[in-house]
Motif scaffolding. Structure first.
Motif, PDB file in Angstrom:
ATOM      1  N   CYS A 127      41.498  28.118  26.999  1.00  0.00           N
ATOM      2  CA  CYS A 127      40.616  29.269  27.236  1.00  0.00           C
ATOM      3  C   CYS A 127      41.174  30.475  26.495  1.00  0.00           C
ATOM      4  O   CYS A 127      42.366  30.519  26.164  1.00  0.00           O
ATOM      5  CB  CYS A 127      40.473  29.554  28.727  1.00  0.00           C
ATOM      6  SG  CYS A 127      42.010  29.980  29.560  1.00  0.00           S
ATOM      7  N   ILE A 179      35.762  28.527  26.586  1.00  0.00           N
ATOM      8  CA  ILE A 179      36.595  27.412  27.039  1.00  0.00           C
ATOM      9  C   ILE A 179      36.311  26.262  26.085  1.00  0.00           C
ATOM     10  O   ILE A 179      35.132  25.923  25.848  1.00  0.00           O
ATOM     11  CB  ILE A 179      36.251  27.001  28.478  1.00  0.00           C
ATOM     12  CG1 ILE A 179      36.515  28.170  29.437  1.00  0.00           C
ATOM     13  CG2 ILE A 179      37.037  25.772  28.898  1.00  0.00           C
ATOM     14  CD1 ILE A 179      35.971  27.930  30.840  1.00  0.00           C
ATOM     15  N   ASP A 191      31.477  32.038  28.173  1.00  0.00           N
ATOM     16  CA  ASP A 191      31.471  32.928  29.331  1.00  0.00           C
ATOM     17  C   ASP A 191      31.128  34.332  28.869  1.00  0.00           C
ATOM     18  O   ASP A 191      31.036  34.602  27.661  1.00  0.00           O
ATOM     19  CB  ASP A 191      32.828  32.904  30.041  1.00  0.00           C
ATOM     20  CG  ASP A 191      32.738  33.329  31.499  1.00  0.00           C
ATOM     21  OD1 ASP A 191      32.687  34.544  31.760  1.00  0.00           O
ATOM     22  OD2 ASP A 191      32.712  32.441  32.371  1.00  0.00           O
ATOM     23  N   VAL A 243      38.548  34.638  29.371  1.00  0.00           N
ATOM     24  CA  VAL A 243      38.927  33.587  30.329  1.00  0.00           C
ATOM     25  C   VAL A 243      40.443  33.510  30.382  1.00  0.00           C
ATOM     26  O   VAL A 243      41.105  33.362  29.339  1.00  0.00           O
ATOM     27  CB  VAL A 243      38.322  32.231  29.939  1.00  0.00           C
ATOM     28  CG1 VAL A 243      38.570  31.211  31.051  1.00  0.00           C
ATOM     29  CG2 VAL A 243      36.826  32.363  29.667  1.00  0.00           C
ATOM     30  N   CYS A 273      42.458  31.518  32.835  1.00  0.00           N
ATOM     31  CA  CYS A 273      43.130  30.301  33.309  1.00  0.00           C
ATOM     32  C   CYS A 273      42.120  29.171  33.503  1.00  0.00           C
ATOM     33  O   CYS A 273      40.932  29.419  33.749  1.00  0.00           O
ATOM     34  CB  CYS A 273      43.877  30.574  34.613  1.00  0.00           C
ATOM     35  SG  CYS A 273      42.833  31.194  35.949  1.00  0.00           S
ATOM     36  N   VAL A 274      42.610  27.935  33.395  1.00  0.00           N
ATOM     37  CA  VAL A 274      41.780  26.747  33.584  1.00  0.00           C
ATOM     38  C   VAL A 274      42.579  25.699  34.351  1.00  0.00           C
ATOM     39  O   VAL A 274      43.807  25.631  34.243  1.00  0.00           O
ATOM     40  CB  VAL A 274      41.305  26.164  32.239  1.00  0.00           C
ATOM     41  CG1 VAL A 274      40.171  26.983  31.656  1.00  0.00           C
ATOM     42  CG2 VAL A 274      42.460  26.054  31.250  1.00  0.00           C
ATOM     43  N   LEU A 321      36.008  21.484  36.461  1.00  0.00           N
ATOM     44  CA  LEU A 321      36.991  22.386  35.850  1.00  0.00           C
ATOM     45  C   LEU A 321      36.877  23.761  36.491  1.00  0.00           C
ATOM     46  O   LEU A 321      35.781  24.321  36.582  1.00  0.00           O
ATOM     47  CB  LEU A 321      36.735  22.494  34.348  1.00  0.00           C
ATOM     48  CG  LEU A 321      37.667  23.427  33.558  1.00  0.00           C
ATOM     49  CD1 LEU A 321      39.045  22.796  33.422  1.00  0.00           C
ATOM     50  CD2 LEU A 321      37.077  23.726  32.176  1.00  0.00           C
ATOM     51  N   ALA A 330      37.805  27.783  36.345  1.00  0.00           N
ATOM     52  CA  ALA A 330      38.131  28.783  35.334  1.00  0.00           C
ATOM     53  C   ALA A 330      38.180  30.161  35.984  1.00  0.00           C
ATOM     54  O   ALA A 330      37.281  30.529  36.745  1.00  0.00           O
ATOM     55  CB  ALA A 330      37.106  28.768  34.207  1.00  0.00           C
ATOM     56  N   THR A 350      38.474  34.291  35.206  1.00  0.00           N
ATOM     57  CA  THR A 350      38.202  35.243  34.126  1.00  0.00           C
ATOM     58  C   THR A 350      38.510  36.662  34.586  1.00  0.00           C
ATOM     59  O   THR A 350      38.977  36.881  35.711  1.00  0.00           O
ATOM     60  CB  THR A 350      36.722  35.170  33.699  1.00  0.00           C
ATOM     61  OG1 THR A 350      35.914  35.794  34.710  1.00  0.00           O
ATOM     62  CG2 THR A 350      36.280  33.722  33.516  1.00  0.00           C
ATOM     63  N   ARG A 363      34.879  30.465  38.452  1.00  0.00           N
ATOM     64  CA  ARG A 363      33.841  29.552  37.967  1.00  0.00           C
ATOM     65  C   ARG A 363      34.237  28.100  38.224  1.00  0.00           C
ATOM     66  O   ARG A 363      35.419  27.748  38.134  1.00  0.00           O
ATOM     67  CB  ARG A 363      33.623  29.716  36.463  1.00  0.00           C
ATOM     68  CG  ARG A 363      32.763  30.922  36.077  1.00  0.00           C
ATOM     69  CD  ARG A 363      33.545  32.187  36.024  1.00  0.00           C
ATOM     70  NE  ARG A 363      32.934  33.177  35.158  1.00  0.00           N
ATOM     71  CZ  ARG A 363      32.495  34.371  35.576  1.00  0.00           C
ATOM     72  NH1 ARG A 363      32.581  34.711  36.853  1.00  0.00           N
ATOM     73  NH2 ARG A 363      31.974  35.225  34.722  1.00  0.00           N
ATOM     74  N   TYR A 412      32.990  24.354  36.748  1.00  0.00           N
ATOM     75  CA  TYR A 412      32.144  23.666  35.772  1.00  0.00           C
ATOM     76  C   TYR A 412      32.102  22.171  36.056  1.00  0.00           C
ATOM     77  O   TYR A 412      33.139  21.550  36.321  1.00  0.00           O
ATOM     78  CB  TYR A 412      32.664  23.881  34.350  1.00  0.00           C
ATOM     79  CG  TYR A 412      32.468  25.281  33.822  1.00  0.00           C
ATOM     80  CD1 TYR A 412      31.269  25.651  33.212  1.00  0.00           C
ATOM     81  CD2 TYR A 412      33.480  26.235  33.914  1.00  0.00           C
ATOM     82  CE1 TYR A 412      31.081  26.943  32.714  1.00  0.00           C
ATOM     83  CE2 TYR A 412      33.303  27.515  33.412  1.00  0.00           C
ATOM     84  CZ  TYR A 412      32.108  27.867  32.824  1.00  0.00           C
ATOM     85  OH  TYR A 412      31.930  29.140  32.332  1.00  0.00           O
ATOM     86  N   CYS A 436      27.529  25.527  35.330  1.00  0.00           N
ATOM     87  CA  CYS A 436      28.502  26.420  35.957  1.00  0.00           C
ATOM     88  C   CYS A 436      28.053  26.770  37.370  1.00  0.00           C
ATOM     89  O   CYS A 436      26.882  27.067  37.602  1.00  0.00           O
ATOM     90  CB  CYS A 436      28.646  27.690  35.127  1.00  0.00           C
ATOM     91  SG  CYS A 436      29.836  28.876  35.796  1.00  0.00           S
TER      92      CYS A 436
END
Length: 452
Positions: A215, A221, A240, A244, A246-247, A256, A258, A260, A266, A268, A275
């Motif tokens: 990200c 991402i 997004d 972003v 972290c993932v 997933l 995420a 931001t 978020r 996914y 999302c």
């Protein structure tokens, strides 16, 4: 809540005689910084703490355990601060009582004493420090912002402000260590990717080990197929509206997380790339950007940390908010959260310089780790060696700090050899190895000498 307060007071009164003996003898445990501790004095004539001071100790302890309403019911003073001082005093009182083999004389009945005594189970000795050696370093053209190991510890990946990602084969590092002549022909860096238009902030491996996700500040991402050797770009991207940070993959690999600069995490769906966001709380009730988001090992819950000083725990199936820990680090920004391998504990790190382990069942702090500074930048803390150790970074000495996870004892500080600030430390999930990333544009792999 008031019932909890009364119960707490009852238990504390049972320990008061031994506690006051310590107060008078001057053999109290080492104190935390004065700003976080209620003032303690006592009346020797009555052998009791003044009522106001006892209540302030109780209120500070309740606030430390995040029973905010109960703490304010006992002491509504605006200067009240969270402190574990009362728990420390009672623990020390029990230890002294156990060593002497008797109580304070006010309760000779073993049955009554057992009913209210705190646990005096022996604590195992702290681990002996390891000798960590930097076996390998890889260099980017910009600041290295993050790293992650694959689930089986076979690879680790790094990401940089220069927009690039690197994937490193751990076995090749070990082979080069054993036979330096193989370093030129069997290079540990096995993949390099260039696909972001802005600094890359975080990376994560899919549980199957064949996909990498990253990200970036470019608000995307991206996913990469690690089996395609000569491809330098991702095969899919998610757009997004915010940078972003972290993932994190679900253990099944189907979802997933995420985080931001927006306050809402978020989620996914990896199959449909749709999302979702948690059903509660409403976006208007949130504040602060997400610094870290992670699924538990079972995937039944996930946790987020935020710049607003809050840790939130969500149901991993329905996305419902199930617990909120406000002022988890005294109101300071929370830099990271990480689940233990058994899924029972949550490790957090914040700008108050006190990494903490939380019991997910009760939402209470079970261990606090002192002796490092994390006030100048957002730094993580991580479990190591099957949850036996805690690692973080001291931003004053630029060293990796190692604690015993169970006792909280500071075992050592490891000089990192980095010429710039260390931003993160990432531990291998299978052994004692770890990676440090730094503003000096390098990532270093470390391994304990005792495992050679």
């Amino acid at each position: 809540m008031m019932l909890d307060v009364k119960g707490f007071i009852f238990v504390m009164n049972g320990e008061l005689g031994a506690l006051l003996g310590l107060l008078g003898s001057g053999t109290l445990p080492a104190a935390a910084p004065p700003s976080s501790i209620p003032t303690v004095s006592h009346d020797k004539a009555s052998n009791q703490l003044p009522r106001d001071e006892m209540l302030r100790l109780i209120a500070s302890q309740l606030l430390f355990y995040n029973f905010t309403d109960a703490a304010r019911a006992v002491d509504s003073s605006p200067t009240l601060t969270a402190s574990p001082r009362l728990a420390e005093l009672c623990f020390e009182a029990n230890r002294k009582t156990a060593e002497s083999g008797q109580g304070d004389g006010s309760d000779p009945s073993p049955a009554k004493r057992a009913r209210i005594a705190l646990s005096t189970a022996p604590v195992r000795p702290a681990r002996n420090p390891s000798q960590y050696i930097s076996w390998f370093a890889t260099q980017h053209k910009g600041v290295v912002r993050g790293a992650a190991f694959s689930a089986d510890g076979t690879y680790f990946a790094t990401c940089s402000a220069d927009t690039s990602l690197k994937v490193v084969d751990v076995a090749k590092i070990h082979n080069c260590r054993k036979d330096s002549s193989s370093a030129s022909t069997d290079k540990p860096v096995v993949r390099t990717y260039y696909d972001h238009q802005g600094p890359a902030n975080d990376v994560a491996f899919h549980p199957n080990g064949s996909t990498l996700v990253s990200c970036s500040d470019d608000q995307t991402i991206k996913l990469y197929d690690l089996q395609r050797v000569n491809v330098k770009r991702g095969y899919r991207y998610l757009q997004d509206a915010c940078p972003v940070r972290c993932v994190s993959f679900h253990p099944s690999g189907d979802f997933l997380l995420a985080g931001t600069d927006h306050e809402c995490v978020r989620i996914y769906d990896i199959q449909t790339f749709k999302c979702f966001r948690p059903t509660t709380p409403a976006v208007g009730e949130l504040s602060g950007s997400i610094t870290k988001a992670q699924f538990s090992p079972s995937g039944n819950i996930f946790a987020t940390s935020s710049t607003d000083g809050t840790i939130r725990i969500y149901d991993g199936v329905g996305g419902k908010l199930i617990n909120t820990i406000t002022q988890a680090h005294g109101g300071a920004s929370v830099s990271s959260v990480e689940f233990s391998q058994n899924g029972k504990w949550l490790l957090s790190c914040g700008l108050d310089s006190l990494p903490r382990v939380w019991d997910l069942g009760s939402g209470r702090v079970v261990q606090t780790f002192e002796g490092s500074s994390q006030r100048n930048s957002s730094i993580n803390a991580t479990f190591s060696q099957k949850d036996q150790l805690i690692l973080s970074v001291d931003d004053v000495s630029n060293s990796v700090v190692v604690w015993d996870a169970k006792t909280g004892a500071l075992l050592q500080k490891v000089s990192t050899m980095h010429s710039g600030p260390v931003r993160s430390v990432i531990a291998s999930p299978v052994d004692g190895g770890f990676v440090t990333v730094s503003d000096d544009c390098r990532a270093r792999y470390w391994f304990p000498e005792e495992n050679l």
